[in-house]
Scaffold this motif. Sequence first.
Motif, PDB file in Angstrom:
ATOM      1  N   TYR A   9      13.522 -15.942  -2.684  1.00  0.00           N
ATOM      2  CA  TYR A   9      14.039 -14.515  -2.423  1.00  0.00           C
ATOM      3  C   TYR A   9      14.595 -14.279  -4.053  1.00  0.00           C
ATOM      4  O   TYR A   9      14.727 -15.174  -4.589  1.00  0.00           O
ATOM      5  N   ALA A  10      14.826 -12.914  -4.000  1.00  0.00           N
ATOM      6  CA  ALA A  10      15.646 -12.532  -5.168  1.00  0.00           C
ATOM      7  C   ALA A  10      17.141 -12.422  -4.597  1.00  0.00           C
ATOM      8  O   ALA A  10      17.677 -11.178  -4.581  1.00  0.00           O
ATOM      9  N   GLY A  11      17.448 -13.319  -3.828  1.00  0.00           N
ATOM     10  CA  GLY A  11      18.590 -12.930  -2.945  1.00  0.00           C
ATOM     11  C   GLY A  11      18.151 -12.473  -1.665  1.00  0.00           C
ATOM     12  O   GLY A  11      17.193 -11.688  -1.642  1.00  0.00           O
ATOM     13  N   TRP A  12      18.890 -12.657  -0.544  1.00  0.00           N
ATOM     14  CA  TRP A  12      18.514 -11.770   0.630  1.00  0.00           C
ATOM     15  C   TRP A  12      18.782 -10.236   0.275  1.00  0.00           C
ATOM     16  O   TRP A  12      17.848  -9.384   0.752  1.00  0.00           O
ATOM     17  N   THR A  13      19.822 -10.049  -0.392  1.00  0.00           N
ATOM     18  CA  THR A  13      20.042  -8.551  -0.561  1.00  0.00           C
ATOM     19  C   THR A  13      18.909  -8.041  -1.461  1.00  0.00           C
ATOM     20  O   THR A  13      18.233  -6.776  -1.488  1.00  0.00           O
ATOM     21  N   GLY A  14      18.647  -8.836  -2.516  1.00  0.00           N
ATOM     22  CA  GLY A  14      17.398  -8.391  -3.534  1.00  0.00           C
ATOM     23  C   GLY A  14      16.086  -8.139  -3.027  1.00  0.00           C
ATOM     24  O   GLY A  14      15.465  -7.343  -3.412  1.00  0.00           O
ATOM     25  N   SER A  15      15.712  -8.952  -1.936  1.00  0.00           N
ATOM     26  CA  SER A  15      14.400  -9.090  -1.321  1.00  0.00           C
ATOM     27  C   SER A  15      14.386  -8.444   0.022  1.00  0.00           C
ATOM     28  O   SER A  15      13.172  -7.942   0.266  1.00  0.00           O
ATOM     29  N   LEU A  16      15.178  -8.145   0.723  1.00  0.00           N
ATOM     30  CA  LEU A  16      15.107  -7.882   2.038  1.00  0.00           C
ATOM     31  C   LEU A  16      16.276  -6.640   2.426  1.00  0.00           C
ATOM     32  O   LEU A  16      15.833  -5.827   3.301  1.00  0.00           O
ATOM     33  N   GLY A  17      16.838  -6.318   1.250  1.00  0.00           N
ATOM     34  CA  GLY A  17      17.782  -5.178   1.278  1.00  0.00           C
ATOM     35  C   GLY A  17      19.334  -5.569   1.955  1.00  0.00           C
ATOM     36  O   GLY A  17      19.284  -6.417   2.754  1.00  0.00           O
ATOM     37  N   HIS A  18      20.257  -4.570   1.968  1.00  0.00           N
ATOM     38  CA  HIS A  18      21.572  -4.949   2.153  1.00  0.00           C
ATOM     39  C   HIS A  18      21.755  -4.992   3.844  1.00  0.00           C
ATOM     40  O   HIS A  18      22.303  -5.938   4.227  1.00  0.00           O
ATOM     41  N   ALA A  19      21.111  -4.206   4.607  1.00  0.00           N
ATOM     42  CA  ALA A  19      21.227  -4.400   5.941  1.00  0.00           C
ATOM     43  C   ALA A  19      20.718  -5.563   6.525  1.00  0.00           C
ATOM     44  O   ALA A  19      21.313  -6.381   7.338  1.00  0.00           O
ATOM     45  N   VAL A 109       7.458 -10.601   0.155  1.00  0.00           N
ATOM     46  CA  VAL A 109       8.628 -10.865  -0.581  1.00  0.00           C
ATOM     47  C   VAL A 109       8.107 -11.505  -1.896  1.00  0.00           C
ATOM     48  O   VAL A 109       8.478 -11.150  -2.867  1.00  0.00           O
ATOM     49  N   GLY A 110       7.041 -12.475  -1.624  1.00  0.00           N
ATOM     50  CA  GLY A 110       6.356 -13.101  -2.859  1.00  0.00           C
ATOM     51  C   GLY A 110       5.707 -12.152  -3.739  1.00  0.00           C
ATOM     52  O   GLY A 110       5.790 -12.329  -4.951  1.00  0.00           O
ATOM     53  N   GLU A 111       4.976 -11.323  -3.223  1.00  0.00           N
ATOM     54  CA  GLU A 111       4.205 -10.465  -3.885  1.00  0.00           C
ATOM     55  C   GLU A 111       5.129  -9.698  -4.958  1.00  0.00           C
ATOM     56  O   GLU A 111       4.865  -9.324  -5.886  1.00  0.00           O
ATOM     57  N   ARG A 112       6.143  -8.965  -4.431  1.00  0.00           N
ATOM     58  CA  ARG A 112       7.218  -8.282  -5.212  1.00  0.00           C
ATOM     59  C   ARG A 112       7.793  -9.215  -6.343  1.00  0.00           C
ATOM     60  O   ARG A 112       7.967  -8.928  -7.618  1.00  0.00           O
ATOM     61  N   LEU A 113       8.188 -10.496  -6.078  1.00  0.00           N
ATOM     62  CA  LEU A 113       8.680 -11.487  -7.104  1.00  0.00           C
ATOM     63  C   LEU A 113       7.306 -11.586  -8.158  1.00  0.00           C
ATOM     64  O   LEU A 113       7.608 -11.722  -9.388  1.00  0.00           O
ATOM     65  N   HIS A 114       6.302 -11.895  -7.617  1.00  0.00           N
ATOM     66  CA  HIS A 114       5.011 -12.061  -8.507  1.00  0.00           C
ATOM     67  C   HIS A 114       5.028 -10.926  -9.460  1.00  0.00           C
ATOM     68  O   HIS A 114       4.724 -10.760 -10.584  1.00  0.00           O
ATOM     69  N   ALA A 115       5.298  -9.370  -8.977  1.00  0.00           N
ATOM     70  CA  ALA A 115       5.115  -8.538  -9.622  1.00  0.00           C
ATOM     71  C   ALA A 115       5.901  -8.009 -10.733  1.00  0.00           C
ATOM     72  O   ALA A 115       6.089  -7.469 -11.882  1.00  0.00           O
ATOM     73  N   ALA A 116       7.386  -8.838 -10.386  1.00  0.00           N
ATOM     74  CA  ALA A 116       8.596  -8.705 -11.392  1.00  0.00           C
ATOM     75  C   ALA A 116       8.538  -9.868 -12.301  1.00  0.00           C
ATOM     76  O   ALA A 116       9.221  -9.552 -13.351  1.00  0.00           O
ATOM     77  N   ILE A 117       7.908 -11.097 -12.215  1.00  0.00           N
ATOM     78  CA  ILE A 117       8.187 -11.996 -12.983  1.00  0.00           C
ATOM     79  C   ILE A 117       6.965 -12.053 -13.955  1.00  0.00           C
ATOM     80  O   ILE A 117       5.876 -12.478 -13.411  1.00  0.00           O
ATOM     81  N   PRO A 118       7.189 -11.904 -15.416  1.00  0.00           N
ATOM     82  CA  PRO A 118       6.009 -12.172 -16.109  1.00  0.00           C
ATOM     83  C   PRO A 118       5.624 -13.609 -15.992  1.00  0.00           C
ATOM     84  O   PRO A 118       6.187 -14.379 -15.835  1.00  0.00           O
ATOM     85  N   ASP A 119       4.200 -13.742 -16.368  1.00  0.00           N
ATOM     86  CA  ASP A 119       3.477 -14.986 -16.262  1.00  0.00           C
ATOM     87  C   ASP A 119       3.826 -15.818 -15.223  1.00  0.00           C
ATOM     88  O   ASP A 119       4.005 -17.031 -15.194  1.00  0.00           O
ATOM     89  N   SER A 120       3.630 -15.238 -14.128  1.00  0.00           N
ATOM     90  CA  SER A 120       3.851 -15.974 -12.826  1.00  0.00           C
ATOM     91  C   SER A 120       2.318 -15.841 -12.133  1.00  0.00           C
ATOM     92  O   SER A 120       1.521 -15.060 -12.432  1.00  0.00           O
ATOM     93  N   ARG A 121       2.249 -16.955 -11.375  1.00  0.00           N
ATOM     94  CA  ARG A 121       1.044 -17.106 -10.655  1.00  0.00           C
ATOM     95  C   ARG A 121       1.365 -17.128  -9.197  1.00  0.00           C
ATOM     96  O   ARG A 121       2.439 -17.998  -8.574  1.00  0.00           O
ATOM     97  N   PHE A 122       0.780 -16.251  -8.141  1.00  0.00           N
ATOM     98  CA  PHE A 122       1.036 -16.390  -6.848  1.00  0.00           C
ATOM     99  C   PHE A 122      -0.001 -17.093  -5.925  1.00  0.00           C
ATOM    100  O   PHE A 122      -1.159 -16.754  -6.173  1.00  0.00           O
ATOM    101  N   VAL A 123       0.623 -17.997  -5.139  1.00  0.00           N
ATOM    102  CA  VAL A 123      -0.260 -18.747  -4.200  1.00  0.00           C
ATOM    103  C   VAL A 123       0.029 -18.724  -2.837  1.00  0.00           C
ATOM    104  O   VAL A 123       1.250 -18.772  -2.662  1.00  0.00           O
ATOM    105  N   ILE A 124      -0.813 -18.321  -1.956  1.00  0.00           N
ATOM    106  CA  ILE A 124      -0.554 -18.208  -0.470  1.00  0.00           C
ATOM    107  C   ILE A 124      -1.184 -19.102   0.123  1.00  0.00           C
ATOM    108  O   ILE A 124      -2.301 -19.549   0.013  1.00  0.00           O
ATOM    109  N   MET A 125      -0.372 -20.142   0.762  1.00  0.00           N
ATOM    110  CA  MET A 125      -0.731 -21.241   1.642  1.00  0.00           C
ATOM    111  C   MET A 125      -1.160 -20.704   2.910  1.00  0.00           C
ATOM    112  O   MET A 125      -0.205 -20.383   3.897  1.00  0.00           O
ATOM    113  N   PRO A 126      -2.458 -20.862   3.323  1.00  0.00           N
ATOM    114  CA  PRO A 126      -2.656 -20.464   4.636  1.00  0.00           C
ATOM    115  C   PRO A 126      -2.207 -21.297   5.664  1.00  0.00           C
ATOM    116  O   PRO A 126      -2.182 -22.569   5.618  1.00  0.00           O
TER     117      PRO A 126
END
Length: 141
Positions: A9-19, A109-126
């Motif tokens: 996460y980007a912290g629970w607040t950062g990734s999920l919102g304050h509530a 949550v991972g998709e948003r981190l990937h969009a925000a982090i330059p030079d990142s690779r996003f892998v989904i584990m089925p």
Amino acid sequence: MTLVLAGAYAGWTGSLGHAAAQERLGRSEGAASLPGEFVAAMVPSMFSVSAPPDCVEEFTVSVAQFRPAGFLAMARASAEADLTDILNDIDLPTLLLFGDADVRAPVNVGERLHAAIPDSRFVIMPGVGHVSSVEAAERFN
């Protein structure tokens, strides 16, 4: 040097919102006052339904030994954190690993981190839940 973030996460607040962060913190504070075996009863939600039973059992035993003070420190730090403003500053090749059966740190949550982090690779584990390093150790490694 590289960075690997698994079910992060980007912290629970950062990734999920304050509530949502406050709701998780409240549940964590309640759980911290329970005996370890009650906290361990929550473990199955950290795995997919197809997780090997022996992995779930071993993890459950370790969680039953949890320390309330450490658990609370983790929960409070996670709830208070909003690291979204610094994600763009990460200047390392970054691998983001997310299980598609993770209900705690879902794929979006991972998709948003990937969009925000330059030079990142996003892998989904089925078929993998939140504790991917335990549930699918060989694929994780």
